[in-house]
Design an enzyme around this catalytic site. Structure first.
Site, PDB file in Angstrom:
ATOM      1  N   SER A  46      -7.831  -0.109   2.019  1.00  0.00           N
ATOM      2  CA  SER A  46      -7.509   1.144   2.704  1.00  0.00           C
ATOM      3  C   SER A  46      -6.954   2.192   1.740  1.00  0.00           C
ATOM      4  O   SER A  46      -6.692   3.321   2.149  1.00  0.00           O
ATOM      5  CB  SER A  46      -6.519   0.892   3.843  1.00  0.00           C
ATOM      6  OG  SER A  46      -5.360   0.261   3.359  1.00  0.00           O
ATOM      7  N   HIS A  47      -6.766   1.849   0.468  1.00  0.00           N
ATOM      8  CA  HIS A  47      -6.259   2.831  -0.490  1.00  0.00           C
ATOM      9  C   HIS A  47      -7.130   2.950  -1.734  1.00  0.00           C
ATOM     10  O   HIS A  47      -6.692   3.454  -2.764  1.00  0.00           O
ATOM     11  CB  HIS A  47      -4.800   2.532  -0.849  1.00  0.00           C
ATOM     12  CG  HIS A  47      -3.919   2.768   0.331  1.00  0.00           C
ATOM     13  ND1 HIS A  47      -3.714   1.808   1.297  1.00  0.00           N
ATOM     14  CD2 HIS A  47      -3.270   3.868   0.751  1.00  0.00           C
ATOM     15  CE1 HIS A  47      -2.944   2.317   2.248  1.00  0.00           C
ATOM     16  NE2 HIS A  47      -2.674   3.555   1.951  1.00  0.00           N
ATOM     17  N   GLU A 187      -5.137   1.214   7.821  1.00  0.00           N
ATOM     18  CA  GLU A 187      -5.638  -0.033   8.415  1.00  0.00           C
ATOM     19  C   GLU A 187      -6.100   0.215   9.852  1.00  0.00           C
ATOM     20  O   GLU A 187      -7.093  -0.358  10.306  1.00  0.00           O
ATOM     21  CB  GLU A 187      -4.539  -1.112   8.410  1.00  0.00           C
ATOM     22  CG  GLU A 187      -4.010  -1.486   7.043  1.00  0.00           C
ATOM     23  CD  GLU A 187      -5.023  -2.235   6.198  1.00  0.00           C
ATOM     24  OE1 GLU A 187      -6.009  -2.738   6.740  1.00  0.00           O
ATOM     25  OE2 GLU A 187      -4.820  -2.285   4.971  1.00  0.00           O
TER      26      GLU A 187
HETATM   27  P1  NDP Z   1       0.552  -5.356   4.765  1.00  0.00           P
HETATM   28  O1  NDP Z   1       1.221  -5.550   6.073  1.00  0.00           O
HETATM   29  O2  NDP Z   1      -0.860  -5.759   4.625  1.00  0.00           O
HETATM   30  O3  NDP Z   1       1.351  -6.123   3.632  1.00  0.00           O
HETATM   31  C1  NDP Z   1       2.699  -5.808   3.384  1.00  0.00           C
HETATM   32  C2  NDP Z   1       3.244  -6.701   2.315  1.00  0.00           C
HETATM   33  O4  NDP Z   1       3.395  -8.018   2.847  1.00  0.00           O
HETATM   34  C3  NDP Z   1       2.346  -6.833   1.102  1.00  0.00           C
HETATM   35  O5  NDP Z   1       3.136  -6.858  -0.041  1.00  0.00           O
HETATM   36  C4  NDP Z   1       1.639  -8.169   1.331  1.00  0.00           C
HETATM   37  O6  NDP Z   1       1.280  -8.816   0.115  1.00  0.00           O
HETATM   38  C5  NDP Z   1       2.693  -8.954   2.055  1.00  0.00           C
HETATM   39  N1  NDP Z   1       2.142  -9.958   2.951  1.00  0.00           N
HETATM   40  C6  NDP Z   1       1.121  -9.817   3.829  1.00  0.00           C
HETATM   41  N2  NDP Z   1       0.925 -10.964   4.506  1.00  0.00           N
HETATM   42  C7  NDP Z   1       1.852 -11.843   4.046  1.00  0.00           C
HETATM   43  C8  NDP Z   1       2.169 -13.188   4.350  1.00  0.00           C
HETATM   44  N3  NDP Z   1       1.492 -13.876   5.266  1.00  0.00           N
HETATM   45  N4  NDP Z   1       3.175 -13.757   3.685  1.00  0.00           N
HETATM   46  C9  NDP Z   1       3.881 -13.082   2.757  1.00  0.00           C
HETATM   47  N5  NDP Z   1       3.627 -11.798   2.409  1.00  0.00           N
HETATM   48  C10 NDP Z   1       2.623 -11.188   3.055  1.00  0.00           C
HETATM   49  O7  NDP Z   1       0.723  -3.826   4.267  1.00  0.00           O
HETATM   50  P2  NDP Z   1       0.742  -2.492   5.143  1.00  0.00           P
HETATM   51  O8  NDP Z   1      -0.456  -2.509   6.010  1.00  0.00           O
HETATM   52  O9  NDP Z   1       2.069  -2.300   5.756  1.00  0.00           O
HETATM   53  O10 NDP Z   1       0.563  -1.373   4.023  1.00  0.00           O
HETATM   54  C11 NDP Z   1      -0.667  -1.292   3.333  1.00  0.00           C
HETATM   55  C12 NDP Z   1      -0.587  -0.277   2.230  1.00  0.00           C
HETATM   56  O11 NDP Z   1      -0.530   1.033   2.767  1.00  0.00           O
HETATM   57  C13 NDP Z   1       0.611  -0.383   1.289  1.00  0.00           C
HETATM   58  O12 NDP Z   1       0.081  -0.492  -0.015  1.00  0.00           O
HETATM   59  C14 NDP Z   1       1.339   0.935   1.455  1.00  0.00           C
HETATM   60  O13 NDP Z   1       1.935   1.446   0.265  1.00  0.00           O
HETATM   61  C15 NDP Z   1       0.215   1.840   1.884  1.00  0.00           C
HETATM   62  N6  NDP Z   1       0.687   3.044   2.561  1.00  0.00           N
HETATM   63  C16 NDP Z   1       0.720   4.238   1.885  1.00  0.00           C
HETATM   64  C17 NDP Z   1       1.151   5.390   2.503  1.00  0.00           C
HETATM   65  C18 NDP Z   1       1.253   6.683   1.763  1.00  0.00           C
HETATM   66  O14 NDP Z   1       1.593   7.682   2.364  1.00  0.00           O
HETATM   67  N7  NDP Z   1       1.000   6.733   0.485  1.00  0.00           N
HETATM   68  C19 NDP Z   1       1.551   5.387   3.915  1.00  0.00           C
HETATM   69  C20 NDP Z   1       1.555   4.074   4.509  1.00  0.00           C
HETATM   70  C21 NDP Z   1       1.105   2.948   3.854  1.00  0.00           C
HETATM   71  P3  NDP Z   1      -0.262  -8.746  -0.423  1.00  0.00           P
HETATM   72  O15 NDP Z   1      -0.431  -7.323  -0.917  1.00  0.00           O
HETATM   73  O16 NDP Z   1      -0.340  -9.773  -1.501  1.00  0.00           O
HETATM   74  O17 NDP Z   1      -1.152  -9.053   0.750  1.00  0.00           O
END
Ligand code: NDP
Length: 334
Positions: A46-47, A187
């Site tokens: 998504s990024h 997402e």
């Molecule tokens: P997720 O909910 O997919 O993941 C959040 C974190 O939790 C990640 O570090 C992920 O690690 C970890 N994680 C996921 N599943 C597990 C698990 N089962 N056990 C342990 N750790 C876990 O992320 P979001 O959907 O909340 O966010 C996605 C992206 O969107 C981020 O990179 C965020 O910076 C970006 N974003 C950017 C914005 C902007 O304005 N620039 C605004 C909002 C979001 P892993 O990566 O290894 O899966």
């Protein structure tokens, strides 16, 4: 979903050419193309290329300066202020992160207070860049209102992500990077595009009712914070650190000042770095390894960041949505 395989060089070249044909110079386009390629490499779909049409929209409208030359200035030995010259955040990080890490290596702690940037990417690249210096990094940024504070049905907070990286000697850092919304808007948009539902608690429809339909959330609805009132408090903290403290737009101000071109609004970013070597002292790596070993060997646990770091090792081409590729190629013809 039809996809087309592209290797990382092809992804980089596609992003670079598209950005340069739409008004970015080589420095700015290169910084953003690296961010896009690295997102695809790590499986942060998504990024990655998904964001390219919005990046182009803001270059074309003139909202974002594709020839930005960010300037960092030390307000105190531990506080670096960075003016992003209205460019995209990855260009500003190239200037601000080295200034921050240099300061923290002697001060033990430091803040990079960024203004006049446009951030739409994931936040792990900036904290991983800090962890490469054996420092702890924490970053957050607001956006435009999309998330209702706990109890409300109208948006005030952005999806307000927070990222955190802890360095480990000889190993990838432990990193989390998450929206404070129950689900990142990117997402939800991808779920809407691909015809999937989202979990209950992700958001409300335009009437304020709970829904599992991502289209009802993106079309006039609102996201909810993760974890009810607790996530709501953390989303509020992001507004205060990355807008109140750095002196830039709150999410609601960013929207009021935005031209609505679909790209990211002007905003700020708060980045904190700390030196475990100077704060904890000798032996911090071994001490923390005992904690990580204890945690990662627990039944059912996987460390945050581990999915991306595993994806990163693959040299295989990445499968890119074919419709998205067509959209990008059209942007290079217009
Ligand atoms: P997720 O909910 O997919 O993941 C959040 C974190 O939790 C990640 O570090 C992920 O690690 C970890 N994680 C996921 N599943 C597990 C698990 N089962 N056990 C342990 N750790 C876990 O992320 P979001 O959907 O909340 O966010 C996605 C992206 O969107 C981020 O990179 C965020 O910076 C970006 N974003 C950017 C914005 C902007 O304005 N620039 C605004 C909002 C979001 P892993 O990566 O290894 O899966």
């Amino acid at each position: 979903m039809t996809t087309q395989p592209l290797n990382l060089d092809e992804i980089h070249q596609l992003a670079l050419s598209c950005l340069m044909q739409n008004g970015a110079d080589a420095l700015n386009a290169g910084a953003l193309a690296n961010t896009i390629m690295n997102a695809e490499r790590d499986g942060s779909h998504s990024h990655g290329l998904f964001r390219l049409p919005a990046y182009v929209a803001s270059l074309r409208s003139g909202k974002v300066n594709g020839k930005a030359r960010p300037v960092a200035k030390a307000l105190t030995p531990a506080v670096i202020s960075l003016h992003g010259d209205n460019g995209y955040a990855p260009m500003a990080h190239q200037v601000g992160i080295p200034a921050l890490t240099n300061a923290v290596k002697t001060m033990g702690i430091g803040v990079l207070a960024m203004t006049h940037v446009h951030h739409m990417a994931a936040l792990w690249p900036e904290v991983e860049a800090i962890a490469e210096h054996n420092l702890v990094g924490l970053a957050c940024t607001p956006y435009m209102p999309a998330v209702a504070p706990a109890g409300a049905t109208k948006a005030l907070f952005g999806t307000n992500p927070i990222s955190f990286a802890w360095p480990r000697l000889g190993k990838p850092p432990v990193v989390f990077d998450m929206a404070t919304a129950a689900m990142a808007m990117g997402e939800v948009q991808i779920a809407a595009r691909d015809g999937h539902t989202v979990p209950l608690g992700t958001g409300l429809d335009a009437g304020g009712n709970a829904t599992i339909d991502p289209k009802a959330i993106t079309a006039g609805g609102v996201l909810l914070p993760f974890g009810g009132h607790k996530g709501s408090a953390i989303a509020m903290m992001v507004e205060l650190l990355a807008a109140g403290l750095v002196n830039e737009n709150f999410s609601f101000e960013a929207k009021e000042n935005d031209n609505g071109d679909g790209g990211p609004p002007r905003g700020g970013q708060f980045i904190l770095a700390m030196s475990p070597e100077l704060i904890a002292g000798d032996g911090w790596e071994d001490h923390c390894d005992t904690f990580f070993d204890r945690m990662s060997t627990m039944e059912g646990v996987r460390m945050p960041g581990a999915r991306r770091h595993k994806n990163r090792l693959s040299t295989a081409p990445r499968n890119i949505n074919a419709n998205l590729l067509k959209t990008i190629k059209d942007l290079m013809r217009d």
